[in-house]
Design a protein around this motif. Sequence first.
Motif, PDB file in Angstrom:
ATOM      1  N   THR A 152       0.833  -1.209   0.000  1.00 23.94           N
ATOM      2  CA  THR A 152       0.000   0.000   0.000  1.00 23.94           C
ATOM      3  C   THR A 152       0.862   1.251   0.000  1.00 23.94           C
ATOM      4  OG1 THR A 152      -1.638  -1.207   1.309  1.00 23.94           O
ATOM      5  CG2 THR A 152      -1.873   1.186   1.193  1.00 23.94           C
ATOM      6  N   TRP A 153       1.915   1.239   0.807  1.00 23.64           N
ATOM      7  CA  TRP A 153       2.810   2.388   0.884  1.00 23.64           C
ATOM      8  C   TRP A 153       3.496   2.629  -0.457  1.00 23.64           C
ATOM      9  CZ3 TRP A 153       8.063   3.222   0.308  1.00 23.64           C
ATOM     10  CH2 TRP A 153       8.535   4.435   0.799  1.00 23.64           C
ATOM     11  N   MET A 154       3.970   1.542  -1.086  1.00 22.35           N
ATOM     12  CA  MET A 154       4.672   1.663  -2.362  1.00 22.35           C
ATOM     13  C   MET A 154       3.727   2.154  -3.457  1.00 22.35           C
ATOM     14  SD  MET A 154       7.617   1.470  -3.468  1.00 22.35           S
ATOM     15  CE  MET A 154       8.891   0.281  -3.501  1.00 22.35           C
ATOM     16  N   MET A 155       2.474   1.670  -3.449  1.00 19.59           N
ATOM     17  CA  MET A 155       1.496   2.110  -4.451  1.00 19.59           C
ATOM     18  C   MET A 155       1.189   3.601  -4.279  1.00 19.59           C
ATOM     19  SD  MET A 155      -0.180   1.158  -7.041  1.00 19.59           S
ATOM     20  CE  MET A 155      -0.489  -0.570  -7.056  1.00 19.59           C
ATOM     21  N   THR A 156       1.049   4.068  -3.055  1.00 19.18           N
ATOM     22  CA  THR A 156       0.767   5.474  -2.796  1.00 19.18           C
ATOM     23  C   THR A 156       1.914   6.367  -3.269  1.00 19.18           C
ATOM     24  OG1 THR A 156      -0.516   4.836  -0.845  1.00 19.18           O
ATOM     25  CG2 THR A 156       0.157   7.134  -1.013  1.00 19.18           C
ATOM     26  N   VAL A 157       3.136   5.982  -2.946  1.00 13.84           N
ATOM     27  CA  VAL A 157       4.305   6.761  -3.362  1.00 13.84           C
ATOM     28  C   VAL A 157       4.418   6.778  -4.883  1.00 13.84           C
ATOM     29  CG1 VAL A 157       6.826   6.825  -3.293  1.00 13.84           C
ATOM     30  CG2 VAL A 157       5.541   6.414  -1.213  1.00 13.84           C
ATOM     31  N   MET A 158       4.197   5.650  -5.528  1.00 14.10           N
ATOM     32  CA  MET A 158       4.288   5.590  -6.991  1.00 14.10           C
ATOM     33  C   MET A 158       3.224   6.456  -7.660  1.00 14.10           C
ATOM     34  SD  MET A 158       6.758   4.141  -8.106  1.00 14.10           S
ATOM     35  CE  MET A 158       8.060   3.049  -7.747  1.00 14.10           C
ATOM     36  N   ILE A 159       2.020   6.476  -7.115  1.00 10.46           N
ATOM     37  CA  ILE A 159       0.966   7.321  -7.686  1.00 10.46           C
ATOM     38  C   ILE A 159       1.330   8.797  -7.563  1.00 10.46           C
ATOM     39  CG2 ILE A 159      -1.423   8.099  -7.336  1.00 10.46           C
ATOM     40  CD1 ILE A 159      -2.142   5.178  -6.733  1.00 10.46           C
ATOM     41  N   ILE A 160       1.837   9.191  -6.422  1.00 14.58           N
ATOM     42  CA  ILE A 160       2.215  10.601  -6.228  1.00 14.58           C
ATOM     43  C   ILE A 160       3.358  10.984  -7.157  1.00 14.58           C
ATOM     44  CG2 ILE A 160       3.223  12.234  -4.590  1.00 14.58           C
ATOM     45  CD1 ILE A 160       1.613  10.840  -2.390  1.00 14.58           C
ATOM     46  N   ILE A 161       4.385  10.153  -7.250  1.00 19.27           N
ATOM     47  CA  ILE A 161       5.524  10.463  -8.108  1.00 19.27           C
ATOM     48  C   ILE A 161       5.123  10.436  -9.580  1.00 19.27           C
ATOM     49  CG2 ILE A 161       7.789   9.622  -8.866  1.00 19.27           C
ATOM     50  CD1 ILE A 161       8.344   8.912  -5.964  1.00 19.27           C
ATOM     51  N   LEU A 162       4.268   9.485  -9.961  1.00 17.31           N
ATOM     52  CA  LEU A 162       3.796   9.425 -11.344  1.00 17.31           C
ATOM     53  C   LEU A 162       2.982  10.670 -11.698  1.00 17.31           C
ATOM     54  CD1 LEU A 162       3.723   7.652 -13.878  1.00 17.31           C
ATOM     55  CD2 LEU A 162       1.578   6.703 -13.035  1.00 17.31           C
ATOM     56  N   THR A 163       2.173  11.154 -10.767  1.00 17.05           N
ATOM     57  CA  THR A 163       1.412  12.390 -11.002  1.00 17.05           C
ATOM     58  C   THR A 163       2.351  13.580 -11.189  1.00 17.05           C
ATOM     59  OG1 THR A 163      -0.378  11.519  -9.630  1.00 17.05           O
ATOM     60  CG2 THR A 163      -0.392  13.871 -10.072  1.00 17.05           C
ATOM     61  N   LEU A 164       3.400  13.657 -10.387  1.00 19.59           N
ATOM     62  CA  LEU A 164       4.387  14.730 -10.533  1.00 19.59           C
ATOM     63  C   LEU A 164       5.096  14.659 -11.884  1.00 19.59           C
ATOM     64  CD1 LEU A 164       6.101  14.830  -7.042  1.00 19.59           C
ATOM     65  CD2 LEU A 164       4.651  16.560  -8.057  1.00 19.59           C
ATOM     66  N   ILE A 165       5.485  13.473 -12.289  1.00 17.91           N
ATOM     67  CA  ILE A 165       6.189  13.315 -13.564  1.00 17.91           C
ATOM     68  C   ILE A 165       5.262  13.647 -14.725  1.00 17.91           C
ATOM     69  CG2 ILE A 165       7.261  11.606 -15.089  1.00 17.91           C
ATOM     70  CD1 ILE A 165       8.451  10.335 -12.560  1.00 17.91           C
ATOM     71  N   MET A 166       4.004  13.225 -14.659  1.00 20.31           N
ATOM     72  CA  MET A 166       3.052  13.547 -15.732  1.00 20.31           C
ATOM     73  C   MET A 166       2.806  15.050 -15.821  1.00 20.31           C
ATOM     74  SD  MET A 166       0.352  10.332 -15.501  1.00 20.31           S
ATOM     75  CE  MET A 166      -0.995  11.428 -15.429  1.00 20.31           C
ATOM     76  N   GLY A 167       2.711  15.721 -14.679  1.00 19.38           N
ATOM     77  CA  GLY A 167       2.538  17.169 -14.684  1.00 19.38           C
ATOM     78  C   GLY A 167       3.744  17.881 -15.278  1.00 19.38           C
ATOM     79  N   LEU A 168       4.945  17.413 -14.930  1.00 22.38           N
ATOM     80  CA  LEU A 168       6.158  17.995 -15.488  1.00 22.38           C
ATOM     81  C   LEU A 168       6.233  17.771 -16.996  1.00 22.38           C
ATOM     82  CD1 LEU A 168       8.861  19.412 -14.924  1.00 22.38           C
ATOM     83  CD2 LEU A 168       9.855  17.145 -14.607  1.00 22.38           C
ATOM     84  N   TYR A 169       5.876  16.580 -17.457  1.00 18.44           N
ATOM     85  CA  TYR A 169       5.874  16.277 -18.890  1.00 18.44           C
ATOM     86  C   TYR A 169       4.862  17.151 -19.630  1.00 18.44           C
ATOM     87  CZ  TYR A 169       5.478  13.649 -23.219  1.00 18.44           C
ATOM     88  OH  TYR A 169       5.447  13.289 -24.537  1.00 18.44           O
ATOM     89  N   HIS A 170       3.701  17.344 -19.050  1.00 14.69           N
ATOM     90  CA  HIS A 170       2.669  18.195 -19.667  1.00 14.69           C
ATOM     91  C   HIS A 170       3.155  19.641 -19.796  1.00 14.69           C
ATOM     92  CE1 HIS A 170      -1.264  19.747 -20.699  1.00 14.69           C
ATOM     93  NE2 HIS A 170      -1.191  20.592 -19.670  1.00 14.69           N
TER      94      HIS A 170
END
Length: 115
Positions: A86-104
Motif C-alpha cells: 500500500t505504501w509503495m502504491m501510494t508513493v508511486m501514484i504521487i511520483i507518477l502524477t508529478l512526472i506527468m505534470g512535469l511532462y505536460h
Amino acid sequence: MLTMVMMLSLMLSIIMMMMCTMISKTTKKDREKLSPFECGFDPKSSARSPFSIQFFLIAVLFLIFDIEIAILLPIILTMKWTINSTWMMTVMIIILTLIMGLYHEWNNGVLEWAK
C-alpha cells in the motif's frame, strides 16, 4: 468619589490623545519621503513596470513542486506503520502524477525561458 475618578480618567485620556495627535504630525512632505526606498538609490523606472511572465510561471512551478516535496517527506516516516504494498502504491501514484505534470508543462513550452 467614583464620579471624580471617572472625570479624572476621562480628562487624562483626552489630554493623552491630544498630545499624541500633536506629536505625530508630519512636518513636511518632500520628494525623498514620498519616493519608494530601493537600497538607498533613487528609482530609475516606474514601480508599475511589467515583469517577465516566464519568470512568474517558473516561480509558480517551483512553489508547486516544493509543496509536493514537502508532502512526500512525511511519507517516509509512515513506512514503518503501513503495509509495504500500500505504501509503495501510494508513493508511486504521487511520483507518477508529478512526472506527468512535469511532462505536460514541458510539452506546452512553459519551461522554455527564451523563445
